[in-house]
Design a protein around this motif. Structure first.
Motif, short mmCIF file in Angstrom:
data_model
loop_
_atom_site.label_atom_id
_atom_site.label_comp_id
_atom_site.label_asym_id
_atom_site.label_seq_id
_atom_site.Cartn_x
_atom_site.Cartn_y
_atom_site.Cartn_z
N TYR A 55 0.73 -1.41 -0.15
CA TYR A 55 0.58 0.30 -0.18
C TYR A 55 0.73 1.32 0.02
O TYR A 55 0.28 2.25 -0.75
CB TYR A 55 -0.71 0.18 1.03
N GLY A 56 2.24 0.99 0.88
CA GLY A 56 2.88 1.97 1.13
C GLY A 56 3.62 2.02 -0.99
O GLY A 56 3.61 3.82 -1.15
N GLY A 57 3.39 1.56 -1.47
CA GLY A 57 3.93 1.60 -2.58
C GLY A 57 3.20 2.35 -4.01
O GLY A 57 2.81 3.41 -4.43
N TYR A 58 1.75 2.15 -3.27
CA TYR A 58 0.28 3.16 -4.37
C TYR A 58 1.13 4.47 -3.91
O TYR A 58 0.10 5.48 -4.39
CB TYR A 58 -0.80 2.37 -3.49
N MET A 59 1.03 4.69 -2.48
CA MET A 59 0.48 5.97 -2.18
C MET A 59 2.02 6.88 -2.44
O MET A 59 2.37 7.28 -3.07
CB MET A 59 1.37 6.31 -0.66
N VAL A 84 6.34 -3.16 -4.75
CA VAL A 84 5.67 -3.79 -4.79
C VAL A 84 3.82 -3.14 -4.72
O VAL A 84 2.94 -3.13 -4.11
CB VAL A 84 5.92 -5.27 -4.02
N GLY A 85 3.98 -2.29 -5.21
CA GLY A 85 2.84 -1.19 -5.19
C GLY A 85 1.53 -1.24 -6.40
O GLY A 85 1.60 -1.47 -7.42
N ILE A 86 0.62 -0.82 -5.75
CA ILE A 86 -0.33 -0.75 -6.34
C ILE A 86 -1.07 -0.26 -7.60
O ILE A 86 -1.25 1.41 -7.35
CB ILE A 86 -1.61 -1.56 -5.12
N SER A 87 -0.58 -0.51 -8.63
CA SER A 87 -1.15 0.85 -9.66
C SER A 87 -2.71 1.27 -9.89
O SER A 87 -2.54 2.03 -11.28
CB SER A 87 0.24 0.46 -11.00
N ASN A 88 -3.22 0.44 -9.90
CA ASN A 88 -4.91 0.42 -10.16
C ASN A 88 -6.14 -0.25 -9.13
O ASN A 88 -5.39 -1.83 -9.49
CB ASN A 88 -5.31 0.15 -11.63
N PHE A 89 -6.91 0.17 -8.43
CA PHE A 89 -7.22 -1.27 -7.09
C PHE A 89 -8.36 -1.65 -8.61
O PHE A 89 -8.61 -2.96 -8.23
CB PHE A 89 -8.25 0.17 -6.31
N ASN A 90 -8.27 -1.35 -9.42
CA ASN A 90 -9.60 -2.52 -10.20
C ASN A 90 -8.65 -3.66 -10.00
O ASN A 90 -9.40 -4.56 -10.47
CB ASN A 90 -10.10 -1.39 -11.36
N THR A 91 -7.56 -3.37 -11.59
CA THR A 91 -6.69 -4.84 -11.91
C THR A 91 -6.56 -5.49 -10.16
O THR A 91 -6.18 -7.11 -10.16
CB THR A 91 -5.76 -4.01 -12.78
N PHE A 92 -5.95 -4.25 -9.63
CA PHE A 92 -5.22 -5.67 -8.30
C PHE A 92 -6.64 -6.18 -7.61
O PHE A 92 -6.19 -6.89 -7.46
CB PHE A 92 -5.28 -4.46 -7.42
#
Length: 633
Positions: free
Chosen positions: A493-497, A516-524
Motif C-alpha cells: 500500500y505504501g507503493g500505491y502511496m 510491490v505497489g498497487i497501480s490501479n485498484f481495479n486491476t489489483f
C-alpha cells in the motif's frame, strides 16, 4: 546511461533470478562500502520447549531465516532447518517436544505448507497438500495427539478448519467449512471439546465464535450483526463461562477484556491505558497474563493477575519494540523478543519471581557501531483538514552540513504502523549519504484509535495522499532539510502511496521508489489471490460497484502517467500473491511508453517483498545508485 565502470570484474552482476532494466552499473567498490551496514541480523522467539529450558528462534545465517535451537542464555544457535526458502512459525508437540511443526512456502508465493520436523533426525515430512493452498495456525490438543489448523485447500478462497494427527497425515479431516478468507483458530479448551474461532472482516471489524469439535456446531460468541468493532485474540479463562479477548468496543482503543459466555456482558480491564493492547498471553494455569501495549510507536510490557485484574508494567526493559511474549510451561518465566533503535531484535527471558531479565540471544550488527546509527524523533504535523498526523524522523549524521535530502518511506497495510524501530542497513543512508528519513503514519494507520484507522476507507482514499502533501509542507519549514531533494518510497500500500504522490506532487519531489505497489485498484482486486479479495474490498472499496470502479479509474496512478514528471524505480517479486506482478509491469510499460525515466527490478524467486539475502543486497545497492543519480545530485 553513463557507465561508472569499464571492466566487468569491477561491477556487481545481478544473480540469475533478477530481471533488471535500465539500472545503472553498480561498482563493487560501493558494495564493499555498504557491507558494513548490510550484515546485521536479528533473532526472534519462535517457540518454547514444553519440558526443557530451551527455545527455538528464527534467525538468518545464510540466505534466509531458518529455525535454530538455543539451550542456554547466549548459547550456541544450533541450526535445525536448512532450506533456500525461509521457514516461518514453529510449534512443538506439546507433551515431550520431540518434534515440531513449521510452515514453508516456495519463492514467496505465500502458499505455506505445514511440515513435521523430527528433532532427532532433522528430517522433515510434508503434512499438507503441497499445492496452491495456505495452511497455518496449528493449535494442539492438550494430549498432543493432534492439532487443528486453517487451510484454503478446499477452493483457494475460503479458510476452513481441519484436524490432523501429524504422525498420520492421512487422518486429515475437515471440521468446519466457512465462507471467507479471514477465519482462524484462537484457542482450544483444556478438554479439547471446543475451539475459539476468529473471523477477521477488516481492520475495523472482527468476530468470535465457538466451535464444538465433536459435532462441528458453530455458535456466535460476539454479535455478528455488530459492525465496526474489533473483537479478537480470544482465549478460554480459568472460568467455564468466560473468555479473554481484545476489543475496541465502547472505546477508541483496543482494551483487554473478559466476556461472560452466558450473559454476553463484557468487562474492560485496561481502560487506564489510552493505547492499544496489541497482544497478550495467558500462563498455563491461566492465573497470569502478560500483555503488550503500543504507546505512540513504542511497546510496553505488563503483567496482570487474572484473579483481581491488577497489573503493572515490567521494569528494566530498554525503550523500544517488544514482540510476542510467551510463558514457559512451568509458569516461572516469560520469553520475549525485543529491539531498540540501536539494536536488532533479540530474545530475552523474564524471571517472574525476581523480575530479572536475562539475555538469550546476541545478534551481530556487522561492523556497525552505535555511533553509526540514527535515533528517531517523534514528529507531528497538521494535514489539510487540521487532522494531526505523526511519524518518526531519523536525522542525517551530524557530520553533514547544509540542508539534507530526505526519504519519505511510507508503510503498507494500509493499516500497518511505522514505529521507532532499528534502521539496520538504512543507516547507510543517514550516516554515509547524509540523507534524512521520515516514516509517516498517515490516516488509516493503526495505533491511533479506530476513528483514525477508518479515515482512508473507500472514497476517502486520497485523503491519506494529502497527508504526505502536508508533510512536504512540514519539510519545507525545517531549516536542516532540503525541500528540493525529496524521494518518496514505500512498499505494498505504501507503493500505491508512492505512485500517487508521484503524480499529485510531481513538482515537489525529485524521484520515487515503488516496491510491490498497487497501480490501479481495479486491476489489483481482479488479480489478487481469491482468499484476500473480499477482505481487501472492505478496506479499499468494492470494484463491482460502478461508482467505486469509476473512482478507482480516476485515482489510479496508472491513469495519471502524464502527470508523473520525475524518475521512478519499480521493484517487484514475480510470485507476489498480494499485489500481483502485473501491477508493476503495467506501470513500467506505460511510463516507458510515455518517455519517463524508469528503472525496473524483478525477482523471479520472491513474492511480496524480497527475503533472500542476495536479492535484498542487490535491491539495496540499486536503490543507492538510483539515489546517487536522481536524489543526491
Amino acid at each position: 546511461m553513463r557507465s561508472l565502470c569499464s571492466r566487468k570484474e569491477d561491477i556487481v552482476i545481478p544473480n540469475e533470478n533478477l530481471i533488471t532494466e535500465n539500472i545503472a552499473e553498480i561498482p563493487k567498490e560501493l558494495a564493499n562500502q555498504v557491507k558494513k551496514y548490510s550484515e546485521a541480523r536479528g533473532a526472534s522467539l519462535a517457540e518454547i520447549h514444553p519440558t526443557k529450558n530451551e527455545i527455538i528462534i528464527s534467525t538468518r545465517f545464510g540466505s534466509t531465516a531458518q529455525l535454530h535451537r538455543v539451550s542456554q542464555p547466549v548459547g550456541a544457535r544450533k541450526q535445525i532447518t536448512f532450506f533456500d526458502e525461509p521457514v516461518s512459525g514453529a510449534s512443538y508437540e506439546p507433551l515431550k517436544g520431540e518434534y515440531l511443526v513449521y510452515s514453508k512456502d516456495i519463492g514467496g508465493n505465500e502458499f505455506g505448507q505445514l511440515y513435521k520436523l523430527d528433532l532427532k533426525t532433522l528430517q522433515s515430512t510434508l503434512l499438507t497438500d503441497g499445492g496452491r493452498s495456505q495452511n497455518g495456525g496449528p493449535t494442539w490438543r492438550k494430549d498432543g495427539k493432534g492439532f487443528y489448523y486453517s487451510s484454503t485447500k478446499r477452493n483457494g478462497g475460503d479458510r476452513d478448519i481441519y484436524y490432523m494427527d501429524p504422525n498420520n497425515p492421512k487422518s486429515d479431516k475437515l471440521i468446519l467449512q466457512v465462507k471467507g478468507g479471514g477465519w482462524g483458530i484462537s484457542d482450544i479448551s483444556t478438554d479439547g471439546q471446543k475451539l475459539l474461532i476468529s473471523e477477521y472482516v477488516s481492520a475495523n471489524e472482527s468476530h468470535i465464535w465457538i466451535l464444538e469439535t465433536a459435532s462441528g456446531k458453530l455458535s456466535e460468541v460476539t454479535d455478528r450483526k455488530s459492525t465496526g468493532i474489533i473483537q479478537s485474540g480470544a482465549s478460554f479463562s480459568d472460568k467455564n463461562d468466560e473468555i479473554w479477548l481484545v476489543t475496541d468496543k465502547d472505546n477508541e482503543f483496543e482494551r483487554l477484556a473478559t466476556l461472560n459466555l452466558n450473559t454476553k456482558k463484557v468487562a474492560y480491564h485496561t481502560s487506564k491505558i489510552p493505547w492499544n493492547v496489541e497482544n497478550y498471553n495467558l500462563s498455563e494455569d491461566k492465573k497470569t497474563i502478560v500483555f503488550i501495549t503500543n504507546e505512540a510507536g513504542l511497546n510496553k510490557m505488563y503483567l496482570m493477575n487474572t484473579n483481581n485484574k491488577s497489573y503493572s508494567a515490567v521494569k528494566n526493559i530498554p525503550i523500544g519494540l517488544i514482540g510476542g511474549a510467551n510463558f514457559t510451561k512451568d509458569k516461572k518465566a516469560v520469553f520475549f523478543t525485543q529491539s531498540t533503535a540501536q539494536s536488532a531484535s533479540d530474545v530475552y527471558k523474564l524471571n517472574l519471581a525476581t523480575g530479572d531479565i536475562q539475555r538469550w540471544t546476541e545478534s551481530e550488527l556487522g561492523e556497525m557501531q552505535q555511533s553509526d546509527m540514527s535515533v528517531p524523533k517523534f514528529i507531528e504535523w497538521k494535514s489539510f483538514d487540521n487532522l494531526k498526523i505523526s511519524g518518526f524522523y531519523y536525522p542525517a549524521a551530524a557530520k553533514f552540513t547544509g540542508k539534507r535530502p530526505v526519504i519519505i518511506n511510507i508503510h503498507g497495510g494500509p493499516e500497518a504502523q511505522s514505529m521507532a524501530s532499528f534502521l539496520g542497513s538504512n543507516n547507510y543512508y543517514t550516516n554515509e549519504m547524509g540523507v534524512a528519513i521520515i516514516f509517516p503514519n498517515v490516516r488509516g494507520s493503526s495505533g491511533f484509535g479506530k476513528t483514525f484507522i477508518a479515515k482512508d476507507n473507500g472514497f476517502l482514499r486520497e485523503d491519506s495522499v494529502k497527508d504526505i502533501g502536508a508533510l512536504l509542507d512540514w519539510i519545507a519549514q525545517q531549516p536542516e532539510l532540503d525541500k528540493d531533494r525529496i524521494m518518496i518510497m514505500g512498499g505494498s500500500y505504501g507503493g500505491y502511496m508512492t505512485l500517487a504522490t508521484a503524480f499529485h506532487y510531481a513538482d515537489r519531489i525529485k524521484c520515487s521508489v515503488d516496491v510491490v505497489g498497487i497501480s490501479n485498484f481495479n486491476t489489483f482486486l481482479k488479480n489478487t489471490e481469491e482468499y484476500r479479495r473480499d477482505l481487501r474490498r472492505v478496506e479499499y472499496g468494492d470494484e463491482r460497484i460502478p461508482e467505486m470502479a469509476a473512482f478507482f479509474e480516476k485515482m489510479a496512478p496508472l491513469n495519471n502517467i502524464d502527470k508523473i514528471k520525475k524518475p521512478m524505480f519499480i521493484i517487484q517479486g514475480t510470485n507476489d500473491p498480494r499485489v500481483p506482478v502485473t501491477e508493476a509491469i503495467q506501470m513500467r510499460d506505460k511510463l516507458k511508453a510515455n518517455g519517463n525515466v524508469v528503472w525496473y527490478l524483478e525477482a523471479k524467486d520472491e513474492g511480496h517483498g524480497f527475503k533472500k539475502k542476495s536479492n535484498v543486497d542487490f535491491q539495496r545497492l540499486a536503490v543507492i545508485r538510483y539515489m546517487q543519480e536522481y536524489l543526491i545530485k
